[in-house]
Design an enzyme around this catalytic site. Structure first.
Site, PDB file in Angstrom:
ATOM      1  CE1 TYR A  16      -5.998  27.678  21.163  1.00  0.00           C
ATOM      2  CE2 TYR A  16      -7.709  27.526  22.850  1.00  0.00           C
ATOM      3  CZ  TYR A  16      -7.166  28.151  21.733  1.00  0.00           C
ATOM      4  OH  TYR A  16      -7.809  29.245  21.183  1.00  0.00           O
ATOM      5  CB  ALA A  74      -7.224  15.567  35.809  1.00  0.00           C
ATOM      6  CB  SER A 120      -4.277  21.707  27.581  1.00  0.00           C
ATOM      7  OG  SER A 120      -5.078  22.187  26.519  1.00  0.00           O
ATOM      8  CG  LEU A 121      -7.391  18.772  32.115  1.00  0.00           C
ATOM      9  CD1 LEU A 121      -8.499  18.489  33.106  1.00  0.00           C
ATOM     10  CD2 LEU A 121      -6.331  17.694  32.208  1.00  0.00           C
ATOM     11  CE1 TYR A 172     -13.398  32.514  25.563  1.00  0.00           C
ATOM     12  CE2 TYR A 172     -15.333  31.813  26.828  1.00  0.00           C
ATOM     13  CZ  TYR A 172     -14.779  32.402  25.694  1.00  0.00           C
ATOM     14  OH  TYR A 172     -15.598  32.873  24.708  1.00  0.00           O
ATOM     15  CE1 TYR A 182     -16.248  28.075  28.422  1.00  0.00           C
ATOM     16  CE2 TYR A 182     -16.049  29.032  30.616  1.00  0.00           C
ATOM     17  CZ  TYR A 182     -15.565  28.215  29.615  1.00  0.00           C
ATOM     18  OH  TYR A 182     -14.383  27.530  29.803  1.00  0.00           O
ATOM     19  CG  LEU A 220      -8.944  25.985  18.715  1.00  0.00           C
ATOM     20  CD1 LEU A 220      -8.262  26.519  17.448  1.00  0.00           C
ATOM     21  CD2 LEU A 220      -7.928  25.231  19.569  1.00  0.00           C
ATOM     22  CB  SER A 222     -11.016  22.403  20.773  1.00  0.00           C
ATOM     23  OG  SER A 222     -11.943  22.892  21.737  1.00  0.00           O
ATOM     24  NE  ARG A 223     -14.334  14.371  21.705  1.00  0.00           N
ATOM     25  CZ  ARG A 223     -14.704  13.378  20.912  1.00  0.00           C
ATOM     26  NH1 ARG A 223     -14.152  13.244  19.737  1.00  0.00           N
ATOM     27  NH2 ARG A 223     -15.620  12.529  21.299  1.00  0.00           N
TER      28      ARG A 223
HETATM   29  P1  NAI Z   1      -9.858  19.783  23.841  1.00  0.00           P
HETATM   30  O1  NAI Z   1     -11.085  18.981  23.680  1.00  0.00           O
HETATM   31  O2  NAI Z   1      -8.782  19.635  22.827  1.00  0.00           O
HETATM   32  O3  NAI Z   1      -9.170  19.547  25.255  1.00  0.00           O
HETATM   33  C1  NAI Z   1      -9.840  19.217  26.428  1.00  0.00           C
HETATM   34  C2  NAI Z   1      -9.272  17.896  26.899  1.00  0.00           C
HETATM   35  O4  NAI Z   1      -9.638  17.648  28.249  1.00  0.00           O
HETATM   36  C3  NAI Z   1      -9.747  16.705  26.090  1.00  0.00           C
HETATM   37  O5  NAI Z   1      -8.628  16.030  25.539  1.00  0.00           O
HETATM   38  C4  NAI Z   1     -10.436  15.832  27.117  1.00  0.00           C
HETATM   39  O6  NAI Z   1     -10.272  14.463  26.862  1.00  0.00           O
HETATM   40  C5  NAI Z   1      -9.719  16.250  28.382  1.00  0.00           C
HETATM   41  N1  NAI Z   1     -10.391  15.939  29.653  1.00  0.00           N
HETATM   42  C6  NAI Z   1     -11.672  16.197  30.015  1.00  0.00           C
HETATM   43  N2  NAI Z   1     -11.899  15.750  31.254  1.00  0.00           N
HETATM   44  C7  NAI Z   1     -10.740  15.190  31.696  1.00  0.00           C
HETATM   45  C8  NAI Z   1     -10.341  14.541  32.902  1.00  0.00           C
HETATM   46  N3  NAI Z   1     -11.201  14.363  33.925  1.00  0.00           N
HETATM   47  N4  NAI Z   1      -9.070  14.081  33.015  1.00  0.00           N
HETATM   48  C9  NAI Z   1      -8.198  14.243  31.989  1.00  0.00           C
HETATM   49  N5  NAI Z   1      -8.512  14.841  30.827  1.00  0.00           N
HETATM   50  C10 NAI Z   1      -9.776  15.315  30.681  1.00  0.00           C
HETATM   51  O7  NAI Z   1     -10.359  21.293  23.925  1.00  0.00           O
HETATM   52  P2  NAI Z   1      -9.615  22.695  24.126  1.00  0.00           P
HETATM   53  O8  NAI Z   1     -10.659  23.703  23.799  1.00  0.00           O
HETATM   54  O9  NAI Z   1      -8.333  22.749  23.422  1.00  0.00           O
HETATM   55  O10 NAI Z   1      -9.370  22.769  25.699  1.00  0.00           O
HETATM   56  C11 NAI Z   1      -8.110  22.898  26.315  1.00  0.00           C
HETATM   57  C12 NAI Z   1      -8.151  24.016  27.345  1.00  0.00           C
HETATM   58  O11 NAI Z   1      -8.307  25.267  26.660  1.00  0.00           O
HETATM   59  C13 NAI Z   1      -9.319  23.921  28.320  1.00  0.00           C
HETATM   60  O12 NAI Z   1      -8.887  24.324  29.615  1.00  0.00           O
HETATM   61  C14 NAI Z   1     -10.288  24.958  27.772  1.00  0.00           C
HETATM   62  O13 NAI Z   1     -11.178  25.451  28.754  1.00  0.00           O
HETATM   63  C15 NAI Z   1      -9.301  26.015  27.316  1.00  0.00           C
HETATM   64  N6  NAI Z   1      -9.848  27.057  26.427  1.00  0.00           N
HETATM   65  C16 NAI Z   1     -10.456  26.713  25.232  1.00  0.00           C
HETATM   66  C17 NAI Z   1     -10.983  27.689  24.414  1.00  0.00           C
HETATM   67  C18 NAI Z   1     -11.624  27.319  23.117  1.00  0.00           C
HETATM   68  O14 NAI Z   1     -12.292  28.159  22.501  1.00  0.00           O
HETATM   69  N7  NAI Z   1     -11.471  26.110  22.626  1.00  0.00           N
HETATM   70  C19 NAI Z   1     -10.908  29.125  24.774  1.00  0.00           C
HETATM   71  C20 NAI Z   1     -10.205  29.376  26.012  1.00  0.00           C
HETATM   72  C21 NAI Z   1      -9.726  28.369  26.806  1.00  0.00           C
END
Ligand code: NAI
Length: 286
Positions: A16, A74, A120-121, A172, A182, A220, A222-223
């Site tokens: 995202y 973070a 977004s983390l 979420y 979850y 989504l 995502s990783r």
């Molecule tokens: P993503 O893997 O693209 O993003 C998560 C990021 O967090 C990664 O780049 C990772 O390196 C970073 N990260 C993890 N620990 C960290 C730290 N200590 N310091 C800095 N960066 C850190 O995955 P996504 O799914 O796009 O996640 C982004 C946000 O969207 C998250 O808050 C996730 O919970 C939320 N979300 C995702 C959904 C999905 O289905 N993918 C649904 C609803 C919310």
């Protein structure tokens, strides 16, 4: 002058954060990125080698430019918080100034101010364990990486945010409804994030005229989501049961974020905005 955005939580072009960066760039914003320290090397290398060029294409045909990538972890606020084993870890020792406070200072030094802050983390080391089997360590780690990380980011960045600025995080539905799978305290972490969105909207609004909202996004691939292990099932479930029976694209969440960050949303703060094809509104699946 165009707006400047800092987006924390981009390490590839699948999540995202990347989609939000693109929507903000398409709307004319300058993009700064915070990337998790252990993922920094591969992200910067891939970016430099053109691996993301196809997904950098904006609607007008130009490529999204990322002005600067900052290493960020973070879960640490200041250098004093960093344990020795992390400090000396090879992947961390190669970078510097990656605690939240230092990143905010670096951005201030480099650019003076920002207008938009995106969180977004998330991370939960025990996400695949049910809550009843989650350890205290796992639970607190989920809240530290996924909820307090936002409080800390806003705390350190809000002094350099221009009045009228906006901050956005991603949440979420598991914060409010039962989503088996979850686990690890991630549902608790999202509940904290949503509650904090209200309190931070009040505090940042009164003190800095900054708006604070969160997007409750649908599933989504995502990783991070693939690591949880049930993402394909959640995508299928949504396609079958949501009012809009289509797969959600990251771009749709990016566009909602661009709206929330824009003057079009100037009276919107303290809200959870669902961008999930309407799935949250269903009582039973049909
Ligand atoms: P993503 O893997 O693209 O993003 C998560 C990021 O967090 C990664 O780049 C990772 O390196 C970073 N990260 C993890 N620990 C960290 C730290 N200590 N310091 C800095 N960066 C850190 O995955 P996504 O799914 O796009 O996640 C982004 C946000 O969207 C998250 O808050 C996730 O919970 C939320 N979300 C995702 C959904 C999905 O289905 N993918 C649904 C609803 C919310």
């Amino acid at each position: 002058r165009g707006k400047r955005a800092f987006i924390a939580g981009i390490a590839d072009d699948n999540g995202y954060g990347w989609a939000i960066a693109k929507s903000l760039a398409a709307a004319g914003a300058e993009i700064l990125v915070g990337t998790w320290v252990p993922a920094l090397n591969i992200f910067e290398t891939s970016l430099r080698r053109g691996k993301f060029d196809e997904s950098r294409v904006l609607p007008d045909g130009s490529l999204m430019e990322i002005t600067k990538v900052y290493p960020l972890d973070a879960v640490y606020d200041t250098p004093e918080d960093v344990p020795e084993d992390v400090k000396s870890n090879k992947r961390y020792a190669g970078s510097s100034k990656w605690t939240v406070k230092e990143v905010a200072e670096s951005v201030k030094e480099d650019f003076g101010s920002i207008d938009i802050l995106v969180h977004s983390l998330a991370n939960g080391p025990e996400v695949s364990k049910p809550l009843l089997e989650t350890s205290r360590y796992g639970y607190l780690a989920a809240v530290s990486a996924s909820s307090y990380s936002y409080v800390s980011l806003l705390k350190h960045f809000v002094p350099i945010m221009n009045p009228g600025g906006a901050s956005i995080s991603l949440t979420y539905i598991a914060a409010e409804r039962i989503i088996p799978g979850y686990g690890g305290g991630m549902s608790s972490a999202k509940a904290a994030l949503e509650s904090d969105t209200k309190v931070l909207a009040f505090e940042a609004g009164r003190k800095h005229r900054v708006r604070v909202n969160t997007i409750s996004a649908g599933p989504l691939r995502s990783r991070a989501a693939k690591a949880i292990g049930f993402i394909d099932m959640m995508i299928d479930y949504s396609s079958e049961n949501a009012p809009l029976q289509k797969e959600l694209s990251a771009e749709e969440v990016g566009n909602a974020a661009a709206f929330l960050a824009s003057p079009l949303a100037s009276a919107i703060t303290g809200t959870v905005l669902y961008v999930d094809n309407g799935l949250n509104a269903m009582g039973v699946g049909v």
